[in-house]
Design a protein around this motif. Structure first.
Motif, PDB file in Angstrom:
ATOM      1  N   ASP A  96      -4.234  -0.427   2.534  1.00  0.00           N
ATOM      2  CA  ASP A  96      -4.408   0.305   3.984  1.00  0.00           C
ATOM      3  C   ASP A  96      -2.896   0.085   4.434  1.00  0.00           C
ATOM      4  O   ASP A  96      -2.322  -1.033   4.833  1.00  0.00           O
ATOM      5  N   PRO A 136       0.961  -1.210   0.020  1.00  0.00           N
ATOM      6  CA  PRO A 136       0.048   0.056  -0.065  1.00  0.00           C
ATOM      7  C   PRO A 136       0.968   1.074  -0.086  1.00  0.00           C
ATOM      8  O   PRO A 136       1.895   1.292   0.677  1.00  0.00           O
ATOM      9  N   GLU A 148      -2.193  -1.946   7.596  1.00  0.00           N
ATOM     10  CA  GLU A 148      -2.039  -3.252   7.384  1.00  0.00           C
ATOM     11  C   GLU A 148      -0.913  -3.666   6.764  1.00  0.00           C
ATOM     12  O   GLU A 148      -0.356  -4.751   6.948  1.00  0.00           O
ATOM     13  N   ARG A 197     -10.811 -10.133   5.378  1.00  0.00           N
ATOM     14  CA  ARG A 197     -11.038  -8.739   5.359  1.00  0.00           C
ATOM     15  C   ARG A 197     -11.560  -8.200   4.109  1.00  0.00           C
ATOM     16  O   ARG A 197     -12.097  -6.924   4.332  1.00  0.00           O
TER      17      ARG A 197
END
Length: 108
Positions: free
Chosen positions: A52, A10, A55, A81
């Motif tokens: 994210d 991410p 994450e 998720r």
């Protein structure tokens, strides 16, 4: 077949991240506003501007039957998720976590 073949990272600033990873891996094979992907000796390194950051990077395991493997993992205690979704023609992914909250993905 089950094999770890990709990691998706991410990123908050896709342009800045792309500059760094292009310097490291060369030109991307996919360069879109929603995803930039590099092939590193057959291993996929992807940049996701919609991921994210909390994450962290997600390792994806390629599986022959995403739905069957997902069902087996959920029964074993994994937590979903993100539900399976198509990200390219014929390619679906989902993200799960283990009982400790560590994220991992399936690609099939």
């Amino acid at each position: 077949m089950t094999a770890i073949r990709s990691v998706v990272i991410p990123v908050a600033d896709l342009g800045a991240a792309k500059a760094v990873y292009t310097a490291l891996y060369g030109d991307p094979h996919t360069d879109e506003a929603y995803y930039v992907g590099y092939s590193v000796d057959g291993f996929e390194v992807g940049l996701n501007p919609h991921g994210d950051a909390a994450e962290g990077p997600v390792v994806f395991t390629d599986v022959d039957d995403l739905d069957a493997v997902r069902t087996r993992l959920l029964a074993a205690g994994a937590v979903e998720r993100s539900a399976p979704r198509e990200v390219a023609p014929g390619v679906r992914v989902c993200t799960l976590s283990d009982p400790n909250g560590n994220a991992f993905g399936l690609r099939g």
